[in-house]
Design a protein around this motif. Structure first.
Motif, PDB file in Angstrom:
ATOM      1  N   PRO A 147      17.663  10.437  16.028  1.00 14.26           N
ATOM      2  CA  PRO A 147      16.336  10.713  16.470  1.00 14.26           C
ATOM      3  C   PRO A 147      16.127  12.205  16.436  1.00 14.26           C
ATOM      4  N   ASN A 148      15.013  12.981  15.791  1.00 15.47           N
ATOM      5  CA  ASN A 148      14.663  14.139  15.724  1.00 15.47           C
ATOM      6  C   ASN A 148      15.932  15.072  14.963  1.00 15.47           C
ATOM      7  N   GLY A 149      16.883  14.333  14.337  1.00 16.52           N
ATOM      8  CA  GLY A 149      17.712  14.925  13.615  1.00 16.52           C
ATOM      9  C   GLY A 149      17.495  16.151  12.765  1.00 16.52           C
ATOM     10  N   GLY A 150      18.302  16.915  12.376  1.00 13.99           N
ATOM     11  CA  GLY A 150      18.013  18.038  11.360  1.00 13.99           C
ATOM     12  C   GLY A 150      18.524  19.337  12.074  1.00 13.99           C
ATOM     13  N   THR A 151      18.262  20.540  11.666  1.00 10.54           N
ATOM     14  CA  THR A 151      18.287  21.677  12.228  1.00 10.54           C
ATOM     15  C   THR A 151      17.077  22.418  12.695  1.00 10.54           C
ATOM     16  N   HIS A 152      17.490  22.698  14.274  1.00  9.61           N
ATOM     17  CA  HIS A 152      16.274  23.224  14.818  1.00  9.61           C
ATOM     18  C   HIS A 152      16.944  24.709  15.419  1.00  9.61           C
ATOM     19  N   HIS A 153      15.951  25.762  15.174  1.00 11.16           N
ATOM     20  CA  HIS A 153      16.429  27.047  15.310  1.00 11.16           C
ATOM     21  C   HIS A 153      15.483  27.818  16.490  1.00 11.16           C
ATOM     22  N   LEU A 207      25.127  24.615  18.051  1.00 12.46           N
ATOM     23  CA  LEU A 207      25.644  23.104  18.339  1.00 12.46           C
ATOM     24  C   LEU A 207      25.699  22.490  17.039  1.00 12.46           C
ATOM     25  N   VAL A 208      26.747  21.976  16.446  1.00 11.53           N
ATOM     26  CA  VAL A 208      26.913  21.053  15.553  1.00 11.53           C
ATOM     27  C   VAL A 208      27.217  19.571  16.083  1.00 11.53           C
ATOM     28  N   GLN A 209      26.176  18.501  16.129  1.00 11.42           N
ATOM     29  CA  GLN A 209      26.545  17.109  16.556  1.00 11.42           C
ATOM     30  C   GLN A 209      26.896  16.484  15.292  1.00 11.42           C
ATOM     31  N   ALA A 210      27.767  15.531  15.642  1.00 11.47           N
ATOM     32  CA  ALA A 210      27.798  14.230  14.752  1.00 11.47           C
ATOM     33  C   ALA A 210      27.927  13.153  15.734  1.00 11.47           C
ATOM     34  N   ALA A 211      27.019  12.081  15.613  1.00 13.96           N
ATOM     35  CA  ALA A 211      27.073  10.735  16.331  1.00 13.96           C
ATOM     36  C   ALA A 211      26.780   9.718  15.478  1.00 13.96           C
ATOM     37  N   ASP A 212      27.039   8.748  16.131  1.00 19.36           N
ATOM     38  CA  ASP A 212      26.653   7.319  15.571  1.00 19.36           C
ATOM     39  C   ASP A 212      25.334   6.844  15.882  1.00 19.36           C
ATOM     40  N   SER A 213      24.645   7.357  14.895  1.00 26.56           N
ATOM     41  CA  SER A 213      22.999   7.357  14.776  1.00 26.56           C
ATOM     42  C   SER A 213      22.765   5.996  14.497  1.00 26.56           C
ATOM     43  N   HIS A 214      23.494   4.949  14.084  1.00 23.32           N
ATOM     44  CA  HIS A 214      23.130   3.669  13.719  1.00 23.32           C
ATOM     45  C   HIS A 214      22.980   2.958  15.175  1.00 23.32           C
ATOM     46  N   VAL A 215      24.080   3.008  15.945  1.00 24.94           N
ATOM     47  CA  VAL A 215      24.021   2.172  17.137  1.00 24.94           C
ATOM     48  C   VAL A 215      22.598   2.857  18.114  1.00 24.94           C
ATOM     49  N   LEU A 216      22.463   3.980  18.029  1.00 21.55           N
ATOM     50  CA  LEU A 216      21.181   4.396  18.779  1.00 21.55           C
ATOM     51  C   LEU A 216      20.023   3.881  18.095  1.00 21.55           C
ATOM     52  N   ARG A 217      19.875   3.727  16.747  1.00 24.21           N
ATOM     53  CA  ARG A 217      18.610   3.253  16.084  1.00 24.21           C
ATOM     54  C   ARG A 217      18.617   1.901  16.546  1.00 24.21           C
ATOM     55  N   GLN A 218      19.620   1.252  16.371  1.00 22.95           N
ATOM     56  CA  GLN A 218      19.445  -0.478  16.775  1.00 22.95           C
ATOM     57  C   GLN A 218      19.113  -0.620  18.206  1.00 22.95           C
ATOM     58  N   ALA A 219      19.451   0.322  19.086  1.00 23.87           N
ATOM     59  CA  ALA A 219      19.006   0.158  20.492  1.00 23.87           C
ATOM     60  C   ALA A 219      17.389   0.451  20.384  1.00 23.87           C
ATOM     61  N   LEU A 220      17.020   1.411  19.776  1.00 26.73           N
ATOM     62  CA  LEU A 220      15.498   1.835  19.856  1.00 26.73           C
ATOM     63  C   LEU A 220      14.703   0.660  19.095  1.00 26.73           C
ATOM     64  N   ASN A 221      15.271   0.259  18.230  1.00 26.45           N
ATOM     65  CA  ASN A 221      14.384  -0.866  17.346  1.00 26.45           C
ATOM     66  C   ASN A 221      14.540  -2.339  17.628  1.00 26.45           C
ATOM     67  N   ILE A 232      19.554  29.939  19.201  1.00 28.64           N
ATOM     68  CA  ILE A 232      20.186  29.042  19.035  1.00 28.64           C
ATOM     69  C   ILE A 232      20.221  28.098  17.744  1.00 28.64           C
ATOM     70  N   VAL A 233      21.019  27.823  17.195  1.00 28.18           N
ATOM     71  CA  VAL A 233      20.954  26.903  16.251  1.00 28.18           C
ATOM     72  C   VAL A 233      21.568  25.510  16.570  1.00 28.18           C
ATOM     73  N   TRP A 234      20.743  24.601  16.398  1.00 27.03           N
ATOM     74  CA  TRP A 234      21.061  23.093  16.921  1.00 27.03           C
ATOM     75  C   TRP A 234      20.705  22.285  15.876  1.00 27.03           C
ATOM     76  N   ASP A 235      22.166  21.767  15.364  1.00 24.78           N
ATOM     77  CA  ASP A 235      22.246  21.034  14.029  1.00 24.78           C
ATOM     78  C   ASP A 235      22.488  19.817  14.339  1.00 24.78           C
ATOM     79  N   ILE A 236      21.672  18.754  14.356  1.00 18.88           N
ATOM     80  CA  ILE A 236      21.782  17.490  14.588  1.00 18.88           C
ATOM     81  C   ILE A 236      22.100  16.527  13.429  1.00 18.88           C
ATOM     82  N   THR A 237      22.939  15.339  13.637  1.00 18.29           N
ATOM     83  CA  THR A 237      23.058  14.476  12.357  1.00 18.29           C
ATOM     84  C   THR A 237      21.851  14.090  11.970  1.00 18.29           C
TER      85      THR A 237
END
Length: 130
Positions: A40-46, A115-129, A31-36
């Motif tokens: 967190p941990n974004g990028g392409t995982h093979h 999987l190709v994912q697009a997500a609102d990374s900013h909202v998640l980063r704000q929650a984590l930080n 599987i190719v797991w392509d994250i925005t």
């Protein structure tokens, strides 16, 4: 209307909560797991091993709860399934966030192959930080 076999497969993935026995059965080993980028941990995982180790492994310790909530499913009839939804997250510090996503899945030979994912990374980063 009955789900297509491809939508049923994708629904099964979400319903499993990424249970190892289910993911081993339905994720293609390559599987190719392509994250925005920025997620967190974004990028392409093979490969399914990399997805478990390099995406989910470092992600889970940051959260009390984290999971996708799929809301709408669409297929193009050519083995692609589009899912609109949100991640519901609760950080270790008790901060909650709902983060919108779109997932584009590719099904090959009855398995989830991409999987190709697009997500609102900013909202998640704000929650984590926050």
């Amino acid at each position: 209307m009955t789900d297509s076999p491809d939508i049923a497969l994708v629904r099964r993935f979400y319903a499993s909560g990424t249970a190892p026995e289910v993911t081993a059965e339905i994720l293609a080993p390559d599987i190719v797991w392509d994250i925005t980028p920025g997620f967190p941990n974004g990028g392409t995982h093979h490969g399914s091993d990399s997805v478990a180790r390099d995406f989910f492994g470092p992600l889970r310790p940051n959260f009390e709860a984290f999971g996708p909530v799929p809301e709408q499913f669409y297929t193009d009839g050519d083995h692609h399934v589009f899912v609109l939804g949100h991640y519901h997250a609760e950080t270790k510090r008790g901060i909650t966030a709902d983060v919108r996503f779109i997932h584009l899945w590719t099904v090959r030979d009855g398995k989830l192959a991409r999987l190709v994912q697009a997500a609102d990374s900013h909202v998640l980063r704000q929650a984590l930080n926050g």
